[in-house]
Design an enzyme around this catalytic site. Structure first.
Site, short mmCIF file in Angstrom:
data_model
loop_
_atom_site.label_atom_id
_atom_site.label_comp_id
_atom_site.label_asym_id
_atom_site.label_seq_id
_atom_site.Cartn_x
_atom_site.Cartn_y
_atom_site.Cartn_z
CG ASN A 154 -1.96 -0.88 1.10
OD1 ASN A 154 -2.58 -0.96 -0.14
ND2 ASN A 154 -2.85 -1.38 2.11
CD GLU A 189 -3.13 -6.95 6.01
OE1 GLU A 189 -2.17 -6.77 6.69
OE2 GLU A 189 -4.15 -6.09 6.15
#
Length: 280
Positions: A154, A189
């Site tokens: 990210n 996640e």
């Protein structure tokens, strides 16, 4: 006069029968191929037969309507056509309502980013499987899967790329596990796989097969998200836990899977750790 009324009722009945074909055609497009759609094809054929019968009635009984009693059959024809028209439109509306409710139900239990079941459905289904395993003495195992160094992905490539990675991983998991397994987003996640009627040894083998599949299958990244990155390789750490002596309820089962997953992280990532004894 009665003659014109009788023929008028039959003609209007024919028109209504033709109008009744419109909702049937729309309904057929909403139904999946197979028996339900075939049944409505049969109904379409019957409507055409009725139309032919209505049309044959007019010349066959032309000029024979002289008393009020002679209007009974044309009136029945007319009311029958009204009934067919109303039923067909109600059936179409019902099919649309059912389809709409099915879409709402699926959206209610589906994670919008990953396209798999969400946390709400996960907890509900896991509670059901734990209760079934407890009641009937069945085996039950879960896999908790976490992407290694996902924060780095990210931070380096942006959250849109991270979302693509999550969706790609979710689809890979769905394609790798069995159809009887339940794949859902646990949080962030982390993805959980519920494996009903599965001993921990088999669940561990499934987890290893999944870990290897993720390691060997690069995920495609759309060019509009990152021009210098078309594929990305990731690895996952997987914790396996089983319901039984070491986990007597849903919360303990989740906690054991979570502990096993973090142990896999501490031991170097890209590995499977089983959080209960093989004979549990």
């Amino acid at each position: 006069m009665l003659h014109f009324i009788a023929n008028g009722l039959v003609v209007v009945g024919i028109i209504l029968q033709f109008l009744a074909l419109r909702p049937v055609r729309r309904l057929i497009t909403l139904l999946p191929p197979g028996r339900p759609r075939f049944s409505w094809y049969v109904l379409t054929s019957l409507i055409f037969i009725f139309i032919v019968g209505y049309g044959a009635y007019i010349p066959a009984f032309w000029g024979s309507h002289e008393q009020l009693a002679d209007l009974v059959v044309p009136a029945v024809f007319f009311l029958g056509a009204c009934f067919v028209l109303v039923v067909n439109y109600l059936s179409l509306q019902t099919a649309r309502d059912v389809r709409y409710m099915a879409v709402l139900e699926r959206e209610n239990i589906t994670d919008p980013v990953l396209g798999i079941y969400n946390r709400r459905y996960l907890e509900r289904r896991l509670a059901t499987e734990v209760a079934r395993a407890s009641r009937y003495g069945m085996t039950l195992s879960v896999l908790l899967i976490d992407i290694d160094h996902f924060k780095r992905i990210n931070d380096t490539y942006g959250h849109p790329v991270g979302d693509v990675v999550l969706r790609g991983l979710a689809q890979l998991i769905v394609n790798t596990v069995r159809t009887t397994d339940i794949v859902a987003r646990y949080g962030g996640e982390e993805i959980m796989v519920i494996t009903p009627s599965t001993p921990v040894k088999t669940a561990a083998q499934l987890a290893e097969r999944l870990r290897k599949a993720v390691e060997e299958a690069p995920l495609a990244i759309p060019a509009d998200l990152h021009r210098d990155l078309d594929k990305m390789r990731i690895t996952v750490s997987i914790g396996v836990a089983c319901f039984g002596r070491q986990a007597v309820d849903m919360q303990e089962l989740i906690q054991n899977a979570d502990k096993a997953m973090y142990q896999a992280k501490r031991e170097g990532r890209n590995r499977v750790v089983v959080g209960c004894a093989p004979d549990a």
